[in-house]
Design a protein around this motif. Structure first.
Motif, PDB file in Angstrom:
ATOM      1  N   LEU A  11       0.632  -1.238  -0.171  1.00  6.94           N
ATOM      2  CA  LEU A  11       0.252   0.025   0.012  1.00  6.94           C
ATOM      3  C   LEU A  11       0.819   1.323  -0.002  1.00  6.94           C
ATOM      4  CD1 LEU A  11      -2.825  -1.099   2.584  1.00  6.94           C
ATOM      5  CD2 LEU A  11      -2.794  -1.095   0.068  1.00  6.94           C
ATOM      6  N   ASP A  12       2.284   1.013   0.388  1.00  6.29           N
ATOM      7  CA  ASP A  12       2.968   2.277   0.646  1.00  6.29           C
ATOM      8  C   ASP A  12       4.095   2.620  -0.415  1.00  6.29           C
ATOM      9  OD1 ASP A  12       1.333   2.668   2.897  1.00  6.29           O
ATOM     10  OD2 ASP A  12       2.594   1.414   4.085  1.00  6.29           O
ATOM     11  N   GLY A  13       4.250   1.604  -1.108  1.00  4.25           N
ATOM     12  CA  GLY A  13       5.479   1.782  -2.177  1.00  4.25           C
ATOM     13  C   GLY A  13       4.900   2.792  -3.177  1.00  4.25           C
ATOM     14  N   TYR A  14       3.854   3.320  -3.462  1.00  6.60           N
ATOM     15  CA  TYR A  14       3.786   4.328  -4.421  1.00  6.60           C
ATOM     16  C   TYR A  14       2.707   5.232  -3.717  1.00  6.60           C
ATOM     17  CZ  TYR A  14       2.608   6.471  -8.902  1.00  6.60           C
ATOM     18  OH  TYR A  14       2.376   7.518  -9.710  1.00  6.60           O
ATOM     19  N   ARG A  15       2.866   6.405  -4.185  1.00  4.20           N
ATOM     20  CA  ARG A  15       1.542   7.463  -3.937  1.00  4.20           C
ATOM     21  C   ARG A  15       1.553   8.306  -4.951  1.00  4.20           C
ATOM     22  NH1 ARG A  15       2.800   8.516   0.817  1.00  4.20           N
ATOM     23  NH2 ARG A  15       1.528   7.059   1.537  1.00  4.20           N
ATOM     24  N   ARG A  16       0.389   8.566  -5.298  1.00  2.00           N
ATOM     25  CA  ARG A  16       0.115   9.198  -6.562  1.00  2.00           C
ATOM     26  C   ARG A  16       0.851  10.633  -6.742  1.00  2.00           C
ATOM     27  NH1 ARG A  16      -6.406   8.339  -7.551  1.00  2.00           N
ATOM     28  NH2 ARG A  16      -6.324   6.441  -7.032  1.00  2.00           N
ATOM     29  N   PRO A  17       1.236  11.178  -7.897  1.00  2.00           N
ATOM     30  CA  PRO A  17       1.712  12.413  -7.685  1.00  2.00           C
ATOM     31  C   PRO A  17       0.741  13.470  -7.400  1.00  2.00           C
ATOM     32  CG  PRO A  17       2.280  11.198  -9.594  1.00  2.00           C
ATOM     33  CD  PRO A  17       1.083  10.398  -9.150  1.00  2.00           C
ATOM     34  N   GLY A  18       1.259  14.614  -6.587  1.00  2.00           N
ATOM     35  CA  GLY A  18       0.347  15.552  -6.000  1.00  2.00           C
ATOM     36  C   GLY A  18      -0.445  15.368  -5.048  1.00  2.00           C
ATOM     37  N   GLY A 163       5.607  -9.806  -3.549  1.00  2.00           N
ATOM     38  CA  GLY A 163       4.183  -9.393  -3.888  1.00  2.00           C
ATOM     39  C   GLY A 163       3.911  -7.990  -3.613  1.00  2.00           C
ATOM     40  N   VAL A 164       3.312  -7.302  -4.499  1.00  2.00           N
ATOM     41  CA  VAL A 164       2.785  -5.989  -4.140  1.00  2.00           C
ATOM     42  C   VAL A 164       1.257  -5.869  -4.568  1.00  2.00           C
ATOM     43  CG1 VAL A 164       3.511  -5.105  -6.372  1.00  2.00           C
ATOM     44  CG2 VAL A 164       3.471  -3.500  -4.508  1.00  2.00           C
ATOM     45  N   TYR A 165       0.687  -4.934  -3.613  1.00  2.00           N
ATOM     46  CA  TYR A 165      -0.615  -4.467  -3.609  1.00  2.00           C
ATOM     47  C   TYR A 165      -0.754  -3.153  -3.678  1.00  2.00           C
ATOM     48  CZ  TYR A 165      -5.409  -3.760  -2.579  1.00  2.00           C
ATOM     49  OH  TYR A 165      -6.782  -3.367  -2.466  1.00  2.00           O
ATOM     50  N   LEU A 166      -1.365  -2.820  -4.743  1.00  2.00           N
ATOM     51  CA  LEU A 166      -1.810  -1.170  -4.948  1.00  2.00           C
ATOM     52  C   LEU A 166      -3.372  -0.912  -5.078  1.00  2.00           C
ATOM     53  CD1 LEU A 166       0.842  -0.595  -7.588  1.00  2.00           C
ATOM     54  CD2 LEU A 166       1.230  -0.141  -5.076  1.00  2.00           C
ATOM     55  N   ALA A 167      -3.813  -0.225  -4.144  1.00  2.00           N
ATOM     56  CA  ALA A 167      -5.165   0.150  -3.971  1.00  2.00           C
ATOM     57  C   ALA A 167      -5.277   1.371  -5.070  1.00  2.00           C
ATOM     58  CB  ALA A 167      -5.559   0.361  -2.830  1.00  2.00           C
ATOM     59  N   ALA A 168      -6.434   1.015  -5.741  1.00  2.00           N
ATOM     60  CA  ALA A 168      -6.894   2.323  -6.604  1.00  2.00           C
ATOM     61  C   ALA A 168      -7.382   3.407  -5.902  1.00  2.00           C
ATOM     62  CB  ALA A 168      -7.741   1.856  -7.560  1.00  2.00           C
ATOM     63  N   ASP A 169      -7.635   3.311  -4.708  1.00  2.00           N
ATOM     64  CA  ASP A 169      -8.310   4.442  -3.970  1.00  2.00           C
ATOM     65  C   ASP A 169      -7.034   4.500  -2.856  1.00  2.00           C
ATOM     66  OD1 ASP A 169      -9.232   6.018  -1.984  1.00  2.00           O
ATOM     67  OD2 ASP A 169     -10.862   5.071  -1.783  1.00  2.00           O
ATOM     68  N   SER A 170      -6.374   5.560  -3.080  1.00  2.00           N
ATOM     69  CA  SER A 170      -4.970   5.360  -2.197  1.00  2.00           C
ATOM     70  C   SER A 170      -5.230   5.822  -0.747  1.00  2.00           C
ATOM     71  CB  SER A 170      -4.043   6.505  -2.739  1.00  2.00           C
ATOM     72  OG  SER A 170      -4.508   7.752  -2.733  1.00  2.00           O
ATOM     73  N   ASP A 171      -6.605   6.187  -0.491  1.00  2.00           N
ATOM     74  CA  ASP A 171      -7.095   6.601   0.915  1.00  2.00           C
ATOM     75  C   ASP A 171      -7.379   5.357   1.665  1.00  2.00           C
ATOM     76  OD1 ASP A 171      -5.997   9.300   0.481  1.00  2.00           O
ATOM     77  OD2 ASP A 171      -8.057   9.922  -0.307  1.00  2.00           O
ATOM     78  N   ALA A 172      -8.208   4.613   0.738  1.00  2.00           N
ATOM     79  CA  ALA A 172      -8.941   3.413   1.445  1.00  2.00           C
ATOM     80  C   ALA A 172      -7.948   2.177   1.684  1.00  2.00           C
ATOM     81  CB  ALA A 172     -10.007   2.892   0.505  1.00  2.00           C
ATOM     82  N   ARG A 366       5.539  -3.427 -11.351  1.00  2.00           N
ATOM     83  CA  ARG A 366       5.049  -2.320 -10.366  1.00  2.00           C
ATOM     84  C   ARG A 366       5.348  -1.142 -11.236  1.00  2.00           C
ATOM     85  NH1 ARG A 366       8.025  -1.214  -5.021  1.00  2.00           N
ATOM     86  NH2 ARG A 366       9.256  -0.729  -6.730  1.00  2.00           N
ATOM     87  N   ASP A 367       6.439  -0.936 -11.424  1.00  2.00           N
ATOM     88  CA  ASP A 367       6.989   0.376 -11.951  1.00  2.00           C
ATOM     89  C   ASP A 367       6.579   0.700 -13.253  1.00  2.00           C
ATOM     90  OD1 ASP A 367       8.221   0.703  -9.358  1.00  2.00           O
ATOM     91  OD2 ASP A 367      10.434   0.371 -10.140  1.00  2.00           O
ATOM     92  N   ASP A 374       0.734   6.756 -15.520  1.00  2.00           N
ATOM     93  CA  ASP A 374       0.802   7.985 -14.846  1.00  2.00           C
ATOM     94  C   ASP A 374       0.483   7.678 -13.496  1.00  2.00           C
ATOM     95  OD1 ASP A 374       2.304  10.274 -14.629  1.00  2.00           O
ATOM     96  OD2 ASP A 374       0.444  11.461 -15.318  1.00  2.00           O
ATOM     97  N   GLY A 375       0.562   6.938 -12.778  1.00  2.00           N
ATOM     98  CA  GLY A 375      -0.124   6.758 -11.457  1.00  2.00           C
ATOM     99  C   GLY A 375      -1.531   6.637 -11.282  1.00  2.00           C
ATOM    100  N   ARG A 376      -2.291   6.896 -12.298  1.00  2.00           N
ATOM    101  CA  ARG A 376      -3.809   6.666 -12.104  1.00  2.00           C
ATOM    102  C   ARG A 376      -4.444   5.410 -12.407  1.00  2.00           C
ATOM    103  NH1 ARG A 376      -2.617  11.641 -14.957  1.00  2.00           N
ATOM    104  NH2 ARG A 376      -2.817  10.461 -17.318  1.00  2.00           N
ATOM    105  N   LEU A 377      -4.402   4.433 -11.394  1.00  2.00           N
ATOM    106  CA  LEU A 377      -4.729   3.266 -11.243  1.00  2.00           C
ATOM    107  C   LEU A 377      -6.102   3.159 -11.505  1.00  2.00           C
ATOM    108  CD1 LEU A 377      -2.569   1.607  -8.677  1.00  2.00           C
ATOM    109  CD2 LEU A 377      -2.161   1.242 -11.216  1.00  2.00           C
TER     110      LEU A 377
END
Length: 411
Positions: A11-18, A163-172, A366-367, A374-377
């Motif tokens: 959940l923490d490996g990436y955060r959307r720009p801005g 493994g890596v898990y990225l939530a489309a909703d970075s707040d949830a 992931r990268d 552009d980070g917009r999952l």
């Protein structure tokens, strides 16, 4: 980032720009481990006082000092904001009193500065309370995440994994994707899947499927039986949700179930419930396992051929299985083009054969996915890579190892 720990970053490996978490506003204003959030409002206060002191009487700017506690309210703590509110009032009084009477801004602006300071302190208190609530909710989400997607030790079940898990909703920070490894007497089983829909309903369904997988994957020797247990669990969960008044009638889950038999170290057995076929990544390039013929979990009643067949595939030494959810393959760039996963991996392997290592492979996908979109999952994204270790039999693979199980029961 190691093979057994990359999952901790899902959940923490990436955060959307801005976008930032509210709780990280203060750490951004630190120097040598100490907060310097007080510096901007202090510089502003000094600047306004100096400008007012050095201007003519026809152009007074001291009333702008009301901005100081407002800036402090946005970046400082409540008590710091209160201090700046008091300093602003005192500075206003001293500077304004130093001018001849005809040039003083007087009581009206003094009231403005005092009221602005009081409102800034109140706004800061509301902001800090909101940040604390957000941090609390993030802790709750992290706890739920660990309960559903348990951490996996390095080499668990005789498999190197990452493994890596990225939530489309970075707040949830949590959704319906799931994965796990379960060692057992018949070999090690792996499950990766994606529950249809979002929200707590999807999380509950994922937790139900993982609970069944951990039990059936350990006790059942036949992979087909494990698949049947998963299908039955999805139906039972859906019935329970509907009985509770939730609209889960159409909920289903795509999944891939893998079996690594102890007696056949060069093979993997695959049951595909309508999921993206895994990729095999190794020194000879990238190839795809045969696509699944089964329906998603929860839709088995519509199948005329029964449960999905168990297919066998051969793995060469050093080859890695890459499993992923549709957040990878459906990632789009600005032109609407999908992410070309297989070709990107082939190029990465040509440049560096070590890309086939699970840790490197997951980081590469992931990268590449995040860079492509552009980070917009558009959907929750799970990337999971496994390959057999060279150490021998899986952890906890037989009865002789059972006393080492935590809590006295199956893992």
């Amino acid at each position: 980032m190691s093979d057994g720990r990359i999952g901790q970053e899902r959940l923490d490996g990436y955060r959307r720009p801005g976008r930032r978490d509210a709780g990280q506003r203060h750490p951004l204003l630190r120097a040598r481990g100490r907060s310097v959030a007080w510096v901007p409002p202090l510089l502003l206060l000094v600047a306004i006082a100096a400008v007012d002191w050095n201007t003519s009487g026809e152009f007074r700017v001291i009333s702008w000092i009301v901005l100081v506690p407002g800036i402090a309210a946005a970046i400082c703590a409540v008590w710091t904001t209160a201090v700046f509110a008091a300093l602003s009032i005192a500075t206003y009084y001293v500077v304004d009193a130093s001018w001849p009477h005809q040039y003083r801004t007087g009581i009206p602006d003094f009231i403005l500065v005092a009221a602005g300071g009081a409102l800034a302190v109140l706004a800061c208190a509301v902001r800090v309370r909101g940040e604390r609530l957000m941090l609390h909710m993030q802790d709750v989400a992290a706890t739920t995440r660990r309960a559903v997607l348990r951490p996996l030790p390095p080499g668990w079940g005789g498999l190197d994994h990452a493994g890596v898990y990225l939530a489309a909703d970075s707040d949830a920070r949590i959704g319906g994707d799931f994965y796990d490894i379960q060692p057992g007497p018949a070999g090690t089983r792996v499950l990766v899947g994606d529950v249809q829909g979002k929200g707590l309903g999807a999380v509950e369904a994922a937790a139900a499927l993982l609970g069944t997988f951990r039990e059936a994957g350990y006790h059942e020797r036949d992979l087909t039986t494990v698949a049947e247990r998963l299908e039955a669990r999805m139906l039972r969960h859906r019935e329970h949700a509907m009985a509770m008044g939730r609209n889960d009638e159409d909920r289903f889950a795509t999944a891939v179930l893998l079996g690594f038999p102890d007696d056949d170290p060069g093979a993997v057995k695959v049951v595909n419930f309508g999921h993206e076929p895994p990729l095999v990544v190794g020194a000879r390039g990238v190839r795809q396992l045969p696509p699944g013929e089964g329906l998603p979990l929860g839709l088995g009643e519509f199948s005329t051929h029964g449960p999905p067949p168990v297919k066998r595939a051969t793995l060469r030494p050093g080859e890695t299985l890459l499993l992923f959810t549709d957040g990878v393959t459906e990632a789009r760039d600005g032109t609407g083009a999908f992410y070309p996963l297989a070709s990107e991996l082939a190029r990465a392997l040509a440049a560096d054969p070590r890309t086939a290592e699970p840790r490197r492979l997951v980081a590469q996908v992931r990268d590449g996915t995040l860079r492509h979109c552009d980070g917009r999952l558009g959907d929750d994204t799970t990337i999971f890579a496994v390959r057999r270790t060279a150490a021998g039999p899986p952890v906890e693979s037989g009865a002789a190892s059972r006393p080492r199980r935590l809590g006295g029961g199956p893992a």
